[in-house]
Structures are given as C-alpha cells and as structure tokens.
Design a protein around this motif. Structure first.
Motif, mmCIF file in Angstrom:
data_model
loop_
_atom_site.group_PDB
_atom_site.id
_atom_site.type_symbol
_atom_site.label_atom_id
_atom_site.label_comp_id
_atom_site.label_asym_id
_atom_site.label_seq_id
_atom_site.Cartn_x
_atom_site.Cartn_y
_atom_site.Cartn_z
ATOM 1 N N ASN A 91 0.399 -0.765 0.319
ATOM 2 C CA ASN A 91 -0.099 -0.167 -0.061
ATOM 3 C C ASN A 91 1.035 1.395 0.028
ATOM 4 O O ASN A 91 1.622 1.760 0.880
ATOM 5 C CB ASN A 91 -0.915 0.023 0.890
ATOM 6 C CG ASN A 91 -2.098 -0.975 0.930
ATOM 7 O OD1 ASN A 91 -2.547 -1.410 -0.119
ATOM 8 N ND2 ASN A 91 -2.237 -1.890 2.694
ATOM 9 N N LEU A 92 1.033 1.877 -1.455
ATOM 10 C CA LEU A 92 1.437 3.487 -0.818
ATOM 11 C C LEU A 92 1.221 4.365 -0.832
ATOM 12 O O LEU A 92 0.189 4.313 -0.050
ATOM 13 C CB LEU A 92 1.708 3.605 -2.999
ATOM 14 C CG LEU A 92 2.126 2.399 -4.125
ATOM 15 C CD1 LEU A 92 1.533 3.369 -5.485
ATOM 16 C CD2 LEU A 92 3.566 2.086 -3.372
ATOM 17 N N ALA A 93 1.734 5.288 0.045
ATOM 18 C CA ALA A 93 1.748 5.686 0.386
ATOM 19 C C ALA A 93 0.572 7.110 -0.660
ATOM 20 O O ALA A 93 0.595 7.546 -1.535
ATOM 21 C CB ALA A 93 2.798 7.561 0.745
ATOM 22 N N PRO A 94 0.142 7.752 0.208
ATOM 23 C CA PRO A 94 -1.290 8.956 -0.377
ATOM 24 C C PRO A 94 -0.134 9.009 -1.999
ATOM 25 O O PRO A 94 1.020 10.029 -1.661
ATOM 26 C CB PRO A 94 -1.056 9.893 0.566
ATOM 27 C CG PRO A 94 -0.772 9.359 2.149
ATOM 28 C CD PRO A 94 -0.020 8.571 1.313
ATOM 29 N N ALA A 95 -1.137 9.302 -2.753
ATOM 30 C CA ALA A 95 -1.014 10.201 -4.007
ATOM 31 C C ALA A 95 -0.296 11.967 -3.474
ATOM 32 O O ALA A 95 0.043 11.865 -4.643
ATOM 33 C CB ALA A 95 -1.584 9.551 -5.249
ATOM 34 N N GLY A 96 -1.164 12.238 -2.894
ATOM 35 C CA GLY A 96 -1.012 13.897 -3.114
ATOM 36 C C GLY A 96 0.577 14.151 -2.293
ATOM 37 O O GLY A 96 1.364 15.029 -2.765
ATOM 38 N N HIS A 99 5.639 12.694 -5.751
ATOM 39 C CA HIS A 99 5.995 12.126 -6.663
ATOM 40 C C HIS A 99 6.059 12.356 -8.589
ATOM 41 O O HIS A 99 6.524 12.864 -9.622
ATOM 42 C CB HIS A 99 7.523 13.692 -6.917
ATOM 43 C CG HIS A 99 7.424 14.106 -5.307
ATOM 44 N ND1 HIS A 99 7.435 13.794 -4.247
ATOM 45 C CD2 HIS A 99 6.921 15.912 -5.274
ATOM 46 C CE1 HIS A 99 7.308 14.909 -3.061
ATOM 47 N NE2 HIS A 99 6.778 16.127 -3.763
ATOM 48 N N GLY A 100 5.700 11.061 -7.852
ATOM 49 C CA GLY A 100 6.257 10.287 -9.033
ATOM 50 C C GLY A 100 5.484 8.798 -9.153
ATOM 51 O O GLY A 100 5.199 7.839 -8.065
ATOM 52 N N PRO A 101 5.848 8.141 -9.902
ATOM 53 C CA PRO A 101 6.280 6.457 -10.194
ATOM 54 C C PRO A 101 6.602 6.218 -9.284
ATOM 55 O O PRO A 101 8.066 6.756 -9.246
ATOM 56 C CB PRO A 101 5.855 6.226 -12.057
ATOM 57 C CG PRO A 101 6.318 7.115 -12.513
ATOM 58 C CD PRO A 101 6.085 8.167 -11.653
ATOM 59 N N GLN A 102 6.451 4.305 -9.127
ATOM 60 C CA GLN A 102 7.152 4.069 -8.128
ATOM 61 C C GLN A 102 7.418 2.532 -8.572
ATOM 62 O O GLN A 102 6.468 1.819 -9.041
ATOM 63 C CB GLN A 102 7.126 4.273 -6.745
ATOM 64 C CG GLN A 102 6.924 5.154 -6.233
ATOM 65 C CD GLN A 102 7.226 5.291 -4.159
ATOM 66 O OE1 GLN A 102 6.516 3.732 -3.816
ATOM 67 N NE2 GLN A 102 6.781 6.615 -4.141
ATOM 68 N N THR A 103 8.017 1.973 -8.820
ATOM 69 C CA THR A 103 9.053 0.471 -8.771
ATOM 70 C C THR A 103 9.061 -0.338 -7.867
ATOM 71 O O THR A 103 10.436 0.286 -7.262
ATOM 72 C CB THR A 103 9.850 0.274 -10.064
ATOM 73 O OG1 THR A 103 9.787 1.540 -11.373
ATOM 74 C CG2 THR A 103 9.944 -1.098 -10.569
ATOM 75 N N TRP A 104 8.415 -1.361 -7.415
ATOM 76 C CA TRP A 104 9.327 -1.617 -6.233
ATOM 77 C C TRP A 104 9.454 -3.505 -6.330
ATOM 78 O O TRP A 104 8.903 -4.013 -7.548
ATOM 79 C CB TRP A 104 8.106 -2.199 -5.557
ATOM 80 C CG TRP A 104 7.634 -0.913 -4.461
ATOM 81 C CD1 TRP A 104 7.155 -0.167 -4.793
ATOM 82 C CD2 TRP A 104 7.773 -0.639 -3.052
ATOM 83 N NE1 TRP A 104 6.587 1.033 -4.295
ATOM 84 C CE2 TRP A 104 7.298 0.493 -2.491
ATOM 85 C CE3 TRP A 104 8.143 -1.384 -1.781
ATOM 86 C CZ2 TRP A 104 7.558 1.151 -1.627
ATOM 87 C CZ3 TRP A 104 8.379 -0.782 -0.967
ATOM 88 C CH2 TRP A 104 7.878 0.247 -0.430
ATOM 89 N N PRO A 171 11.751 12.863 -4.061
ATOM 90 C CA PRO A 171 11.679 13.086 -2.592
ATOM 91 C C PRO A 171 10.431 12.528 -1.639
ATOM 92 O O PRO A 171 10.175 12.526 -1.130
ATOM 93 C CB PRO A 171 11.084 14.294 -3.205
ATOM 94 C CG PRO A 171 11.276 15.085 -4.589
ATOM 95 C CD PRO A 171 12.078 14.115 -4.489
ATOM 96 N N ASP A 172 10.055 10.869 -2.815
ATOM 97 C CA ASP A 172 9.728 10.295 -1.872
ATOM 98 C C ASP A 172 10.051 9.245 -0.907
ATOM 99 O O ASP A 172 9.475 8.852 -0.602
ATOM 100 C CB ASP A 172 8.988 8.915 -3.086
ATOM 101 C CG ASP A 172 7.854 10.494 -4.499
ATOM 102 O OD1 ASP A 172 7.667 11.812 -3.301
ATOM 103 O OD2 ASP A 172 7.678 9.705 -5.331
ATOM 104 N N LEU A 173 11.276 9.804 -1.154
ATOM 105 C CA LEU A 173 12.033 8.411 -0.367
ATOM 106 C C LEU A 173 11.999 8.682 1.290
ATOM 107 O O LEU A 173 11.976 9.847 1.316
ATOM 108 C CB LEU A 173 13.673 8.418 -0.704
ATOM 109 C CG LEU A 173 14.098 7.411 -1.789
ATOM 110 C CD1 LEU A 173 15.558 7.861 -2.232
ATOM 111 C CD2 LEU A 173 13.739 6.822 -1.872
#
Length: 288
Positions: A91-96, A99-104, A171-173
């Motif tokens: 479950n990813l962090a809130p979309a707001g 800042h972009g797509p993530q690959t797990w 910034p999403d890290l």
C-alpha cells in the motif's frame, strides 16, 4: 496470645466459604503470537539485512509498516518436494505526497545467498502517481533433495525474501507505506522425484489421442552386386593393400623411364662429340 490464635483459626475457617463464593478466575490471555484459529499472528517487523531477517513460522504472514526506499528481509523454511510462492501487496503512500511513479521489486535467496529464479509471478511492479497499491509475487522451482555442485537448484533449508524500491523520485524516499507478505507452498516430500525416478506423466502426449501407433516398417535390404564382397568383410584390407602396392610400383617404373636421359646420347644443343682416335696421337708424332 489466645485472642491471636482464635483470630487465625476464624480466618482459616472462612477460606472455603470465600473460595466457593468468589467468581471463577479468568483464563490467561492468548499469546500475542497466536490467533483464535491456532495459526501464528502476522509478524509486524522486518529485517534490514540477511542477518536480521525476521523468521516466519509455517502459515505466518507479515503486516509491516515500511519506509519507502528501505530494504526489507524475511526468512521462511522450505522442505523437499515443495514449491514455495511468495505473494506481496504494498500500500503506497498517499498520492498527494508522491512526486512520480514507483517501482518495487521482490527477490528470493536461498541459504547460501544465491538469488533464485522465479518460474511465475510479477517480480517488478510499477505504479504511477495515482496508484494506491502494488502486487508482487514469485514462484520458485520445486525444492529438491540433491543438486549438482555447479547448479543453483533450490535445496531444503531457509529462504530469504527481500522487498525493495528500485526506482522512485528522490523526494518520495522515506514516505510511509505498508506491506503484506504471504508465503504459500504446495506439494510435500511424496512429490519429490529423486534421480532415476519415474515420470508421473509422459513428457510428450501420445499421438492420436491414445490410439495405438502403426507398426514400424521393416528395414529395406541393400542391393548386392558381383563386386560387393570384394570391398567388405575381413579380406577387404588385403585387396586394398595389394592393389595399392601394385599401383605404387607401376607409378615408380613409369616415372623412372620418363625422367632419365638415354645412355650414350647428349642433348642436341651441345653439338656432336669430336672423334678421339689415332689422328690426334699422330699429330704429336709429326712434330719436330
């Protein structure tokens, strides 16, 4: 002194009444690692390396709050004949906040830290900025009881699961996320096939839906000639040896006659040989 003894005896006499009138004691609370169904409660932690991987008991899942960008490790056991499958949902962090797509990515290693290949499942999943969750899975090969020293076949023992982020905006890290891990395994020791075992089913299905195949045609005999026996059998080498020797001798004789000069003759461009008789000796006698 007597008053004290009487008080103690009175208190002892009241103990049975208190025991009968008191409400029953409540049962001990269940263990935090067990649920009402008897299975282990989901693990709430994950390791950050192979050495700190959290061990999962058979049938135990993991529900962990994670930080985007961290490496997460779990460990589970697999026995021979089993085919483990690792399922993960993130479950990813809130979309707001993203800042972009993530690959797990999910990876599975054996006890020797060798990365095991997946025969099925989605090892890498990418979610755009509006995605809320990702699903990953990895199905290993059947665990074997033996393997060649040079091969990387899965063997019985401990396996490690690693969940990581391979691509995300800087910034999403560090954003908060949650991960749910479930390990399933099908098969058992009876399903294992040792070396030299028999197949449970044919590798190639029979032709014609089970109908018997036609009988093989008899081999066609080779056509024989009058000279066939000369060049076959144990005596063929003698024929070839005698014939080869005769041809070699004939070639030598012909070569000798073609290359030698005739006796008593010289090539014509040198002129005739002057006579050498008595005339030459007489000339010496006539000299003064």
């Amino acid at each position: 002194m007597r008053t004290t003894i009487r008080g103690v005896l009175a208190a002892l006499a009241l103990l049975p009444a208190l025991a009968l009138g008191a409400p029953a004691a409540s049962a001990a609370p269940p263990s935090p690692t067990a649920t009402a169904s008897g299975t282990a409660a989901p693990a709430t932690k994950a390791g950050t390396s192979f050495l700190t991987a959290v061990n999962l008991s058979p049938g135990q899942d993991a529900d962990v709050a994670v930080s985007t960008g961290d490496y997460l490790y779990w460990a589970f056991g697999a026995s021979e004949g089993q085919t483990p499958t690792v399922n993960l949902s993130v479950n990813l962090a809130p979309a707001g906040d993203r800042h972009g797509p993530q690959t797990w990515t999910v990876e599975v290693f054996d006890g020797l830290r060798r990365r095991q290949s997946c025969t099925a499942g989605t090892q890498n999943a990418t979610g755009d900025q509006s995605a809320t969750s990702l699903t990953l899975s990895c199905t290993l090969r059947e665990v074997r009881t033996w393997a060649e020293p040079w091969s990387g076949d899965p063997l019985p023992g401990t396996y490690y699961v690693r969940l990581s982020v391979t691509d995300a905006p800087q910034p999403d890290l560090g954003l908060a996320a949650t991960a749910h891990l479930h390990v399933a395994a099908k098969g058992n020791a009876d399903n294992a096939q040792p070396e030299g075992g028999t197949l449970k089913a044919p590798l190639v299905p029979p032709v014609g839906g089970g109908a018997s195949t036609a009988k093989a045609a008899a081999p066609v005999a080779e056509k024989e000639h009058w000279y066939t026996g000369w060049f076959s059998g144990w005596n063929s080498r003698w024929y070839w040896t005698i014939g080869g020797g005769f041809l070699a001798a004939l070639a030598g004789v012909l070569g000798y006659h073609l290359t030698r000069h005739p006796r008593g003759r010289r090539p014509g461009h040198y002129g005739a040989v002057p006579p050498q008789g008595s005339h030459q000796h007489g000339s010496y006698a006539e000299r003064p």
